[in-house]
Design a protein around this motif. Structure first.
Motif, mmCIF file in Angstrom:
data_model
loop_
_atom_site.group_PDB
_atom_site.id
_atom_site.type_symbol
_atom_site.label_atom_id
_atom_site.label_comp_id
_atom_site.label_asym_id
_atom_site.label_seq_id
_atom_site.Cartn_x
_atom_site.Cartn_y
_atom_site.Cartn_z
ATOM 1 N N ARG A 72 0.800 -1.227 0.000
ATOM 2 C CA ARG A 72 0.000 0.000 0.000
ATOM 3 C C ARG A 72 0.830 1.274 0.000
ATOM 4 N N ALA A 122 -2.075 4.602 -8.295
ATOM 5 C CA ALA A 122 -1.684 3.311 -7.716
ATOM 6 C C ALA A 122 -0.273 2.988 -8.184
ATOM 7 N N PRO A 135 -10.741 0.595 -2.222
ATOM 8 C CA PRO A 135 -9.903 -0.594 -2.027
ATOM 9 C C PRO A 135 -10.386 -1.453 -0.868
ATOM 10 N N GLY A 170 -4.769 -4.778 -2.505
ATOM 11 C CA GLY A 170 -4.812 -3.664 -3.440
ATOM 12 C C GLY A 170 -5.401 -4.015 -4.787
#
Length: 414
Positions: free
Chosen positions: A77, A111, A227, A267
Motif C-alpha cells: 500500500r 496506484a 480498495p 490492493g
C-alpha cells in the motif's frame, strides 16, 4: 554500475534475512521488526521482482512473525512511485505523441506497485481510462533478480529442504514472474474473465481496450472503487455481500475452470459504488490441474475428519513430506485449529482465536520442515489460497464453509 548496486543491495538484504533465520533455527532471537523495516525501505526503492516476492511473502500471515509480516504488508500500500519522466518515455514508445491520443494524462499515479503503476487519462473521445505502465527495463532487472533469488533460496537447505524441491519452487516462481511482464496476456485474461463470469452480478472486471494495449502498457476502462483494505468500517451488509461474491468466484474459478487468480493482495480488489466486487489485476493467473486439486481436497477431507493418519497419507500422495513425516500430534492440532471455520452454520472469519491458534502452531510447523514440506508445485497455489483467505478475514466474512465445502469434496475426489 546501477545493476551492480542493485545486486549488492539484494545480497545485503538476503544476508540479513538469512542471519535472522539462522539465529531462529539455532534457538536464538531475531529482531523481526528491524529486519522488516530494512526490507521495506530497500525493496520499496528497488521495486521489480524482489518487491513482488516480498509482497507474496506478506500474504503468509499465518507463518511469518507478526512484526515482519506487518512491515512487508506496507509494500502492498505504500510503494514509492516511479518519476513521471520515466513513465512518459514508456507511454511515448507505445503511442508516439501522447497529445494525439489523449487530452489529459495524470502525471501522479493513483496506484503504484512492484512491477508498474497506474495513471488516469482522458482520450480524445472524452472517455476516462486507466493506463497500467510497466517500469522501464523490468525485463532485464527480472533476470538479474532471479539469479540472486536462486542464490538466496539455498537458505532452504538449513531446513533440510532437498535441492530438487528448491529448484522446482524456483522454476514455478520464475515462470509466474516472467508471465506478469506480458501485458498483452493480461489483456487477454481480462477479456476471458469478463465473458466467463458475466453471470455473477456482484462481480466487476474492467474492460481492456485492445487498440490502446501493448506489451508494456495495459489500457482499461476506468472503474472507480474503494480498495478492499479500506472497507473495514464499511456497512456490514456490503462486506458480507462482497465476501460471498469473492467466495463464489473463487469456487467457480477452481472447480469449474481449473484456474486461479494468483495475486490476491488487497490492493487488487475494491468495492464499487453499488457494492460490487471489483478485480483490477489479472497479471497472474495459474492453471490448477484437476488431479492436483483433488489431492489437496483429500488432505482437507482428512483434516476435517480429524484423521492424522489420513492427513499423513494425503501429504505423502501430494509429495508434501519425506522420511517418517510430521508427529501425529501436530496433525491433530492442525485439524483442531481449522475445525471452527468448517463447523456447520455461518462462521466468523474475523474470530481472532482461530488466527491465534494457527500462529501458535507456526513454530512447530517450521521445526518439522525437514519432514513436513509443501510440494513445490503446490506452494504458489496454497499461498494464493491463503492470501484469499486473509481477504475474507479483512472483510469480516461470515460464511457457511461446511455447506460450501462438503459438495466440493464429493465433486473433487470422485
Amino acid at each position: 554500475m546501477r545493476e551492480r548496486g542493485r545486486t549488492r543491495r539484494l545480497l545485503g538484504l538476503g544476508t540479513r534475512t538469512g542471519g535472522a533465520m539462522l539465529r531462529t533455527r539455532l534457538g536464538g532471537q531475531a529482531d523481526w521488526r528491524a529486519l522488516g523495516e530494512a526490507l521495506f525501505e530497500g525493496l520499496a526503492e528497488l521495486k521489480g521482482p524482489a518487491m513482488k516476492l516480498a509482497q507474496i511473502m506478506a500474504q503468509w500471515d499465518d507463518l511469518l512473525p507478526p512484526e515482519l509480516a506487518d512491515e512487508l504488508a506496507r509494500l502492498q500500500r505504500q510503494a514509492t512511485p516511479m518519476p513521471w519522466e520515466a513513465i512518459r518515455r514508456t507511454l511515448c514508445d507505445q503511442y508516439g505523441e501522447l497529445e494525439t491520443i489523449f487530452t489529459e494524462v495524470e502525471t501522479e499515479p493513483f496506484a503504484s506497485a512492484s512491477m508498474g503503476q497506474v495513471h488516469r487519462a482522458v482520450t480524445r473521445g472524452g472517455e476516462t481510462v486507466v493506463l497500467k505502465v510497466q517500469y522501464p527495463g523490468l525485463d532485464e532487472v527480472l533476470e538479474s533478480d532471479l539469479v540472486q533469488l536462486r542464490r538466496l533460496m539455498r537458505l532452504g537447505r538449513w531446513f533440510n529442504v532437498p535441492q530438487a524441491r528448491l529448484e522446482a519452487l524456483f522454476e514455478e516462481l520464475a515462470a509466474s514472474l516472467r508471465g506478469e511482464l506480458d501485458y498483452r496476456a493480461e489483456a487477454s485474461a481480462l477479456t476471458r474473465y469478463r465473458a466467463r463470469y458475466a453471470h455473477l452480478a456482484g462481480l466487476v472486471i474492467p474492460e481492456p481496450l485492445p487498440a490502446l494495449c501493448g506489451s508494456r502498457v495495459l489500457a482499461m476502462r476506468h472503474v472507480p472503487g474503494t480498495p478492499l483494505r479500506e472497507l473495514e468500517g464499511a456497512d456490514d451488509a456490503v462486506r458480507q455481500r462482497l465476501a460471498a461474491t469473492l467466495a463464489d468466484w473463487l469456487t467457480e474459478e477452481l472447480f469449474t475452470h481449473g484456474e486461479l487468480h494468483a495475486d490476491p493482495h488487497a490492493g487488487n480488489f475494491a468495492a464499487d459504488a453499488a457494492g460490487r466486487l471489483v478485480i483490477y489485476d489479472l497479471g497472474a493467473v495459474i492453471t490448477v490441474p484437476h488431479e492436483r486439486l483433488a489431492a489437496m481436497m483429500r488432505l482437507l477431507e482428512a483434516t476435517l475428519d480429524a484423521d492424522p493418519l489420513a492427513m499423513d497419507a494425503a501429504l505423502l500422495a501430494l509429495g508434501g513430506r519425506q522420511g517418517e513425516g510430521a508427529p501425529l500430534s501436530l496433525y491433530r492440532e492442525a485439524a483442531e485449529a481449522v475445525a471452527p471455520l468448517f463447523a456447520p452454520g455461518p462462521q466468523d472469519f474475523g474470530d481472532v482465536r482461530v488466527h491465534r491458534r494457527l500462529r501458535e502452531l507456526s513454530p512447530r510447523v517450521w521445526a518439522a520442515m525437514d519432514r513436513l514440506q509443501p510440494p513445490a508445485d503446490t506452494l504458489l497455489l496454497s499461498r494464493t489460497l491463503n492470501g484469499h483467505y486473509w481477504n475474507l478475514v479483512r472483510l469480516g466474512a461470515r460464511l457457511d464453509m461446511s455447506a460450501r465445502v462438503r459438495p466440493l469434496l464429493a465433486r473433487a475426489v470422485r
